[in-house]
Scaffold this active site. Structure first.
Site, PDB file in Angstrom:
ATOM      1  CB  SER A  98      -1.026  -0.101   1.212  1.00  0.00           C
ATOM      2  OG  SER A  98      -0.107  -0.100   2.507  1.00  0.00           O
ATOM      3  CG  ASN A 130       0.197   8.354  12.739  1.00  0.00           C
ATOM      4  OD1 ASN A 130       1.246   8.366  13.454  1.00  0.00           O
ATOM      5  ND2 ASN A 130      -0.162   7.378  11.825  1.00  0.00           N
ATOM      6  CG  ASP A 131      -2.961  12.019  16.339  1.00  0.00           C
ATOM      7  OD1 ASP A 131      -3.544  11.227  15.625  1.00  0.00           O
ATOM      8  OD2 ASP A 131      -2.637  12.051  17.239  1.00  0.00           O
ATOM      9  CG  ASN A 140      -5.318   2.012   2.208  1.00  0.00           C
ATOM     10  OD1 ASN A 140      -4.029   1.718   2.521  1.00  0.00           O
ATOM     11  ND2 ASN A 140      -6.322   1.233   3.084  1.00  0.00           N
ATOM     12  CB  THR A 186       8.316  -4.204 -48.260  1.00  0.00           C
ATOM     13  OG1 THR A 186       8.481  -4.698 -49.652  1.00  0.00           O
ATOM     14  CG2 THR A 186       8.206  -2.698 -48.277  1.00  0.00           C
ATOM     15  CG  HIS A 187       8.295  -8.378 -47.135  1.00  0.00           C
ATOM     16  ND1 HIS A 187       7.636  -9.311 -46.198  1.00  0.00           N
ATOM     17  CD2 HIS A 187       7.400  -7.672 -47.867  1.00  0.00           C
ATOM     18  CE1 HIS A 187       6.268  -9.155 -46.483  1.00  0.00           C
ATOM     19  NE2 HIS A 187       6.232  -8.246 -47.422  1.00  0.00           N
ATOM     20  CB  SER A 317      36.099  -2.909 -31.815  1.00  0.00           C
ATOM     21  OG  SER A 317      36.761  -4.085 -31.625  1.00  0.00           O
ATOM     22  CE  LYS A 323      32.867  -3.698 -35.716  1.00  0.00           C
ATOM     23  NZ  LYS A 323      31.674  -3.303 -35.352  1.00  0.00           N
ATOM     24  CG  ASN A 325      30.393  -0.787 -32.912  1.00  0.00           C
ATOM     25  OD1 ASN A 325      30.647  -1.127 -34.101  1.00  0.00           O
ATOM     26  ND2 ASN A 325      31.124  -1.389 -31.834  1.00  0.00           N
ATOM     27  CD  GLU A 330      24.866  -1.146 -30.408  1.00  0.00           C
ATOM     28  OE1 GLU A 330      25.533  -0.834 -29.565  1.00  0.00           O
ATOM     29  OE2 GLU A 330      25.613  -1.477 -31.636  1.00  0.00           O
TER      30      GLU A 330
END
Length: 459
Positions: A98, A130-131, A140, A186-187, A317, A323, A325, A330
């Site tokens: 809660s 509390n009070d 809650n 496509t594909h 790398s 190299k 990346n 990522e």
């Protein structure tokens, strides 16, 4: 040896470090829930603090809290919202479902500091966690209300701006590349041409739709559980308390928070957060697509597609010199994966409302806030360190267009699908150009090819 002071709750005395401002219930939670390293997000703590500040205003206006106590609570809440006391909210996510212990953590810190303020002012009154701080409230209803406040403000103030920033960058790229004709895919196979600007316009429109969907979903978070207290009946609170707190929150934040029409729903259901996070998941899905497109199009530089170049931000790398990346893509795709996982957690946790209360609240808000934070930072980093510096490799793009067999689609209206397919198949099998294959079949002349196959007219 660390110094302690004694704090007391209904279960007895507890030793609390002398330099910490929380009380007995917070300390019990620290000792009983040594689970993980995930802390309750400060955004949630601030959401609770907004409630405590406005609740004190309302309780004072209703004659239930003295002016001195209200001023003390108000002062301390302002200091908490500045981040002055962040270290005094140490509790982990893996606590009572809660969120009671984090609610009491806030109550105790406010009471402790409020009493110091009263003492400094020479006022003899004492604030009770509390009070007084929790007056007219229950964990809650305060905790789910804080969940909504934190989420709404984070999405509005943190997430939406970088979505707009990336969208604007994409608009610039869309316009800059409006006349660069490239081969479509496509594909993962060659398709008919389009412009690079048109391709990027798809990415841009995704963000426009994401922004709209997130804004629409976010409106549901304006409904607050405050006023429902323990089970939704509003016991121990004035019937107008919830609406009055919402009005104060509206004045304080500028956002149109409102008291939920049905507190029984507000305590046990978190469908609004499920809905909002669904919009965040949609954003993550689109970002996954955009990032993957960017890294595919930038792949190479000599053995991949290589139609765009992205900034070389760091060596790619530890063993291969030179190299580079696509690190930003990522990072962004990993963020998308995390958001997908968070969505599953939120959906399952939100389904576990039993009777009058859902007791999976901390894990729900932790995951939502993490998603918002990661998407915010990821968008800003991806935009600044990748998309802004995206460049079209026009020579490579032109070569791919000229070599594509799918330009044969332009012949369909003139010689029919089957003859056009025969030309494409011949060119592929003989590893020849489309022009050579077309003329060899005798279906078209050189002049007709010049007239009919113009990539710039196919977009």
């Amino acid at each position: 040896m660390e110094d302690f002071r004694l704090e007391k709750d209904t279960l007895g005395e507890v030793r609390v470090p002398i330099d910490k401002f929380w009380g007995a219930q917070t300390q019990r939670s620290r000792e009983n829930f040594k689970i993980g390293i995930e802390k309750m997000p400060l955004e949630l703590i601030y959401g609770l603090t907004f409630i405590k500040k406005t609740a004190a205003m309302v309780n004072y206006s209703l004659g239930k809290l003295s002016e001195a106590k209200q001023k003390a609570i108000d002062y301390v809440c302002d200091e908490i919202l500045k981040g002055t006391y962040d270290e005094h909210f140490p509790l982990v996510v893996w606590q009572t479902g809660s969120g009671t212990q984090s609610n009491m953590n806030v109550n105790e810190v406010i009471a402790h500091l409020g009493n110091k303020w009263l003492e400094e002012q020479g006022i003899l009154e004492k604030i009770h966690p509390n009070d007084d701080v929790n007056k007219s409230q229950s964990s809650n209803d305060t905790f789910p209300a804080a969940m909504h406040i934190a989420s709404y403000m984070m999405i509005t103030e943190k997430l939406l701006p970088p979505i707009i920033e990336l969208k604007n960058t994409l608009i610039e790229k869309e316009q800059a590349f409006a006349k660069i004709v490239k081969i479509g895919r496509t594909h993962l196979q060659d398709a008919t041409p389009l412009t690079l600007g048109q391709e990027i316009s798809g990415w841009r429109y995704m963000l426009e739709k994401n922004e709209k969907m997130i804004k629409e979903a976010n409106q549901y978070l304006l409904d607050l559980a405050i006023g429902g207290t323990a089970v939704g009946t509003g016991i121990n609170a004035d019937p107008q308390f919830g609406q009055m707190v919402a009005e104060q929150l509206k004045q304080l934040t500028g956002y149109s928070f409102r008291s939920s029409e049905n507190k029984f729903h507000a305590l046990t259901s978190h469908d609004e957060i499920v809905f909002v996070h669904g919009a965040l998941k949609a954003l993550a899905a689109d970002l996954m697509k955009i990032a993957n497109d960017v890294r595919w199009l930038a792949s190479g530089p000599r053995s991949g597609i290589g139609e765009i170049s992205i900034p070389a931000n760091e060596p790619g790398s530890s063993i291969m010199p030179g190299k580079v990346n696509p690190t930003q893509t990522e990072a962004l795709t990993m963020i998308a994966c995390q958001v997908f996982g968070n969505d599953a957690t939120i959906g399952f946790a939100a389904s576990q409302g039993n009777f009058e209360l859902n007791v999976f609240k901390p894990v729900i808000i932790y995951n939502l806030i993490q998603s918002v934070r990661l998407l915010t930072d990821g968008l800003r980093s991806f935009n600044k360190n990748c998309v802004v510096g995206l460049v079209a490799n026009e020579a490579v793009i032109k070569e791919h267009v000229e070599r594509s067999l799918m330009l044969v689609t332009a012949l369909n209206p003139h010689i029919g699908y089957e003859k056009a397919a025969e030309i494409a198949k011949l060119a592929f099998n003989k590893n020849s150009s489309l022009r050579e294959a077309a003329i060899k079949t005798g279906y078209v002349t050189s002049e007709q090819l010049e007239e009919w196959i113009k990539p710039e007219n196919m977009v």
